[in-house]
Motif scaffolding. Structure first.
Motif, short mmCIF file in Angstrom:
data_model
loop_
_atom_site.label_atom_id
_atom_site.label_comp_id
_atom_site.label_asym_id
_atom_site.label_seq_id
_atom_site.Cartn_x
_atom_site.Cartn_y
_atom_site.Cartn_z
N ALA A 241 0.83 -1.20 0.00
CA ALA A 241 0.00 0.00 0.00
C ALA A 241 0.87 1.25 0.00
O ALA A 241 0.61 2.21 -0.74
N VAL A 242 1.91 1.25 0.84
CA VAL A 242 2.80 2.41 0.92
C VAL A 242 3.55 2.60 -0.39
O VAL A 242 3.65 3.72 -0.92
N ALA A 243 4.08 1.51 -0.96
CA ALA A 243 4.82 1.60 -2.21
C ALA A 243 3.94 2.11 -3.35
O ALA A 243 4.36 2.94 -4.16
N THR A 244 2.70 1.62 -3.39
CA THR A 244 1.76 2.07 -4.42
C THR A 244 1.46 3.56 -4.25
O THR A 244 1.40 4.31 -5.23
N THR A 245 1.30 3.98 -3.02
CA THR A 245 1.00 5.39 -2.74
C THR A 245 2.17 6.28 -3.12
O THR A 245 1.98 7.34 -3.74
N ILE A 246 3.38 5.86 -2.80
CA ILE A 246 4.56 6.64 -3.17
C ILE A 246 4.67 6.77 -4.69
O ILE A 246 4.93 7.85 -5.22
N GLY A 247 4.48 5.65 -5.39
CA GLY A 247 4.55 5.69 -6.84
C GLY A 247 3.49 6.58 -7.44
O GLY A 247 3.76 7.33 -8.39
N PHE A 248 2.29 6.53 -6.89
CA PHE A 248 1.20 7.36 -7.41
C PHE A 248 1.48 8.84 -7.17
O PHE A 248 1.32 9.67 -8.07
N LEU A 249 1.87 9.19 -5.96
CA LEU A 249 2.10 10.60 -5.63
C LEU A 249 3.30 11.17 -6.39
O LEU A 249 3.34 12.38 -6.67
N GLY A 250 4.26 10.33 -6.73
CA GLY A 250 5.44 10.81 -7.42
C GLY A 250 5.30 10.88 -8.93
O GLY A 250 6.17 11.42 -9.60
N ALA A 251 4.20 10.37 -9.45
CA ALA A 251 4.01 10.37 -10.90
C ALA A 251 3.71 11.78 -11.41
O ALA A 251 3.15 12.59 -10.70
N PRO A 252 4.12 12.07 -12.64
CA PRO A 252 3.79 13.38 -13.20
C PRO A 252 2.29 13.53 -13.40
O PRO A 252 1.61 12.57 -13.73
N THR A 253 1.80 14.72 -13.19
CA THR A 253 0.39 15.01 -13.40
C THR A 253 0.19 15.58 -14.80
O THR A 253 0.84 16.56 -15.15
N PRO A 254 -0.68 14.98 -15.59
CA PRO A 254 -0.87 15.49 -16.96
C PRO A 254 -1.42 16.91 -16.95
O PRO A 254 -2.21 17.25 -16.05
N PRO A 255 -1.05 17.71 -17.90
CA PRO A 255 -1.56 19.09 -17.95
C PRO A 255 -3.05 19.11 -18.24
O PRO A 255 -3.60 18.18 -18.84
#
Length: 257
Positions: A241-255
């Motif tokens: 859960a933590v690893a998935t959350t870190i990966g999600f929050l660190g991903a670029p946000t599309p414009p």
């Protein structure tokens, strides 16, 4: 409290017997949660208002949170909301979309489910009486499953709770927070537009599967991760859960289009 290095991540914690910044063993527990993300982010622990006035609403609590973010940051930031903090995070993202870059919701839902709503009402009744020891014991009894030592922990909190939560002798802030959250319902708010990850435990007694899936339906494009063998508390430290959350929050946000 602030920890780590990297882009900012604001952590809105779960409910506690007091709104003040935690001390002692309780503080250590919050720091352990922060530390899971501190290698990738600068984690800002942001609590709830202290000394709340009668009639404080969930919108008021969220407005105070939004003001704190506006004063601290000059751009949208990642927000991680846990349990009650997740309710605030949802209202923050819905009402102040310009402040939230990406949203991660852990052990929370769009509204209180059947068990959580009933429990909330009981806690409100106890808090209204102003007995801090009884409230802390009830708090421990409710959050811990029977097979994990509910009775001894409730007894411990009754005896030593005021030492663990020095500011918890005055339960008014907790009472007002409980009353305010009781009325929270994402269905009544603007649609959340921030990219959102929802993480829940399959054994969470407070947010049943139907509430969790309803939450995902209410947030367009959201991603849902259910850790089937985890509960309301244990999913917070679940490695996947933590690893998935870190990966999600660190991903670029599309414009925006």
């Amino acid at each position: 409290m602030v920890m780590g290095a990297g882009p900012p991540l604001v952590m809105l914690p779960g409910l506690a017997p007091e709104n003040r910044r935690p001390v002692g063993a309780i503080r250590n527990g919050e720091l352990q949660t922060m530390a899971q993300y501190a290698r990738d982010f600068t984690v800002y622990w942001l609590g709830r208002p202290v000394g709340m006035a009668d009639g404080t609403t969930f919108a008021d609590i969220t407005a105070a949170t939004a003001e704190a973010l506006t004063l601290e940051f000059d751009r949208p930031v990642n927000v991680l909301g846990i349990s009650t903090g997740g309710s605030i995070a949802q209202q923050l993202a819905a009402s102040y979309p310009e402040l939230v870059r990406r949203l991660a919701l852990v052990s929370t839902g769009c509204r209180l489910g059947a068990h959580a709503a009933a429990t909330q009402q009981e806690m409100i009744k106890i808090a209204a009486r102003g007995n801090a020891r009884q409230l802390m014991a009830a708090f421990a009894w409710d959050i811990v499953p029977a097979w994990r030592g509910r009775i001894p922990l409730a007894a411990l909190m009754y005896g030593f709770g005021p030492r663990l939560y020095p500011g918890g002798r005055d339960v008014k802030d907790l009472y007002l927070t409980l009353v305010a959250e009781d009325a929270f319902d994402l269905r009544a708010l603007p649609t959340i537009t921030a990219p959102t990850l929802i993480v829940n435990g399959g054994r969470d007694r407070f947010y049943e599967p139907e509430i969790v899936h309803e939450t995902a339906r209410l947030i367009p494009g959201s991603t849902l991760l259910v850790r089937e063998k985890r509960g309301h508390v244990t999913v917070v430290s679940d490695r996947r859960a933590v690893a998935t959350t870190i990966g999600f929050l660190g991903a670029p946000t599309p414009p925006l289009p």
